[in-house]
Design a protein around this motif. Structure first.
Motif, PDB file in Angstrom:
ATOM      1  N   GLU A  78      -8.356  13.860 -11.148  1.00 29.56           N
ATOM      2  CA  GLU A  78      -9.804  13.987 -10.949  1.00 29.56           C
ATOM      3  C   GLU A  78     -10.515  14.268 -12.268  1.00 29.56           C
ATOM      4  O   GLU A  78     -11.584  13.709 -12.534  1.00 29.56           O
ATOM      5  CB  GLU A  78     -10.089  15.072  -9.921  1.00 29.56           C
ATOM      6  N   THR A 122       0.755   5.590  -0.094  1.00 29.35           N
ATOM      7  CA  THR A 122       0.007   6.834  -0.004  1.00 29.35           C
ATOM      8  C   THR A 122       0.946   7.948  -0.435  1.00 29.35           C
ATOM      9  O   THR A 122       2.070   8.032   0.030  1.00 29.35           O
ATOM     10  CB  THR A 122      -0.460   7.086   1.447  1.00 29.35           C
ATOM     11  N   ARG A 146       0.853  -1.182   0.000  1.00 24.63           N
ATOM     12  CA  ARG A 146       0.000   0.000   0.000  1.00 24.63           C
ATOM     13  C   ARG A 146       0.889   1.232   0.000  1.00 24.63           C
ATOM     14  O   ARG A 146       1.891   1.285   0.706  1.00 24.63           O
ATOM     15  CB  ARG A 146      -0.896   0.027   1.230  1.00 24.63           C
ATOM     16  N   ALA A 196      -7.176   5.785 -10.127  1.00 23.41           N
ATOM     17  CA  ALA A 196      -5.731   5.980  -9.954  1.00 23.41           C
ATOM     18  C   ALA A 196      -5.015   4.639  -9.845  1.00 23.41           C
ATOM     19  O   ALA A 196      -3.931   4.459 -10.419  1.00 23.41           O
ATOM     20  CB  ALA A 196      -5.461   6.831  -8.718  1.00 23.41           C
ATOM     21  N   GLU A 197      -5.607   3.696  -9.124  1.00 20.02           N
ATOM     22  CA  GLU A 197      -4.989   2.376  -8.999  1.00 20.02           C
ATOM     23  C   GLU A 197      -4.864   1.704 -10.362  1.00 20.02           C
ATOM     24  O   GLU A 197      -3.829   1.106 -10.679  1.00 20.02           O
ATOM     25  CB  GLU A 197      -5.806   1.494  -8.063  1.00 20.02           C
ATOM     26  N   ASP A 240       1.063  12.196  -2.182  1.00 22.07           N
ATOM     27  CA  ASP A 240       0.375  13.437  -2.521  1.00 22.07           C
ATOM     28  C   ASP A 240       0.694  13.769  -3.976  1.00 22.07           C
ATOM     29  O   ASP A 240       1.852  13.909  -4.351  1.00 22.07           O
ATOM     30  CB  ASP A 240       0.857  14.553  -1.591  1.00 22.07           C
ATOM     31  N   ASP A 278     -15.150   6.690  -8.633  1.00 20.31           N
ATOM     32  CA  ASP A 278     -14.166   6.370  -7.600  1.00 20.31           C
ATOM     33  C   ASP A 278     -12.773   6.745  -8.112  1.00 20.31           C
ATOM     34  O   ASP A 278     -12.117   5.971  -8.812  1.00 20.31           O
ATOM     35  CB  ASP A 278     -14.236   4.885  -7.252  1.00 20.31           C
ATOM     36  N   THR A 279     -12.336   7.946  -7.765  1.00 23.10           N
ATOM     37  CA  THR A 279     -11.046   8.446  -8.256  1.00 23.10           C
ATOM     38  C   THR A 279      -9.893   7.567  -7.785  1.00 23.10           C
ATOM     39  O   THR A 279      -8.926   7.346  -8.515  1.00 23.10           O
ATOM     40  CB  THR A 279     -10.826   9.901  -7.810  1.00 23.10           C
ATOM     41  N   ARG A 280     -10.001   7.051  -6.578  1.00 20.91           N
ATOM     42  CA  ARG A 280      -8.935   6.192  -6.047  1.00 20.91           C
ATOM     43  C   ARG A 280      -8.798   4.921  -6.889  1.00 20.91           C
ATOM     44  O   ARG A 280      -7.690   4.515  -7.250  1.00 20.91           O
ATOM     45  CB  ARG A 280      -9.226   5.838  -4.595  1.00 20.91           C
ATOM     46  N   ALA A 281      -9.913   4.280  -7.212  1.00 25.91           N
ATOM     47  CA  ALA A 281      -9.873   3.071  -8.035  1.00 25.91           C
ATOM     48  C   ALA A 281      -9.324   3.390  -9.424  1.00 25.91           C
ATOM     49  O   ALA A 281      -8.567   2.601 -10.002  1.00 25.91           O
ATOM     50  CB  ALA A 281     -11.263   2.459  -8.143  1.00 25.91           C
TER      51      ALA A 281
END
Length: 76
Positions: free
Chosen positions: A19, A7, A5, A34-35, A9, A29-32
Motif C-alpha cells: 500500500e 488470491t 487468477r 500489485a498485478e 494474503d 488502485d493497489t490491486r492493479a
C-alpha cells in the motif's frame, strides 16, 4: 484460454508495504499496482533463469574445449 487468477494474503508485513509503494507511485488502485509488480517480477525471474542457463551452457562448452594457448603477445 485459461484464466489465471490468484488470491493470497500478504500478511501484516507485506500488505502495508504494498500500500505504501502504491501510494508513493501515485497509484490509487493497489490491486492493479500489485498485478504490475508481480508481472514484472515474473519477467525478471524468467530472465535470471535464462541467464543462468546460458552461463551453465557456456561453462560446459568451455570445459569441453581443449586448453588453447592464447599467448599471442598482446598485453591484454
Amino acid at each position: 484460454m485459461k484464466n489465471h487468477r490468484y488470491t493470497f494474503d500478504l500478511g501484516n508485513e507485506y500488505g502495508p508495504k504494498l500500500e505504501a509503494l502504491a501510494a508513493r507511485s501515485h497509484c490509487k488502485d493497489t490491486r492493479a499496482f500489485a498485478e504490475t509488480i508481480i508481472r514484472r517480477a515474473i519477467d525478471i525471474a524468467e530472465a535470471i533463469d535464462q541467464a543462468e542457463d546460458a552461463v551453465y551452457a557456456l561453462r560446459s562448452a568451455m570445459e569441453e574445449t581443449p586448453n588453447l594457448d592464447l599467448d599471442d603477445g598482446i598485453p591484454f
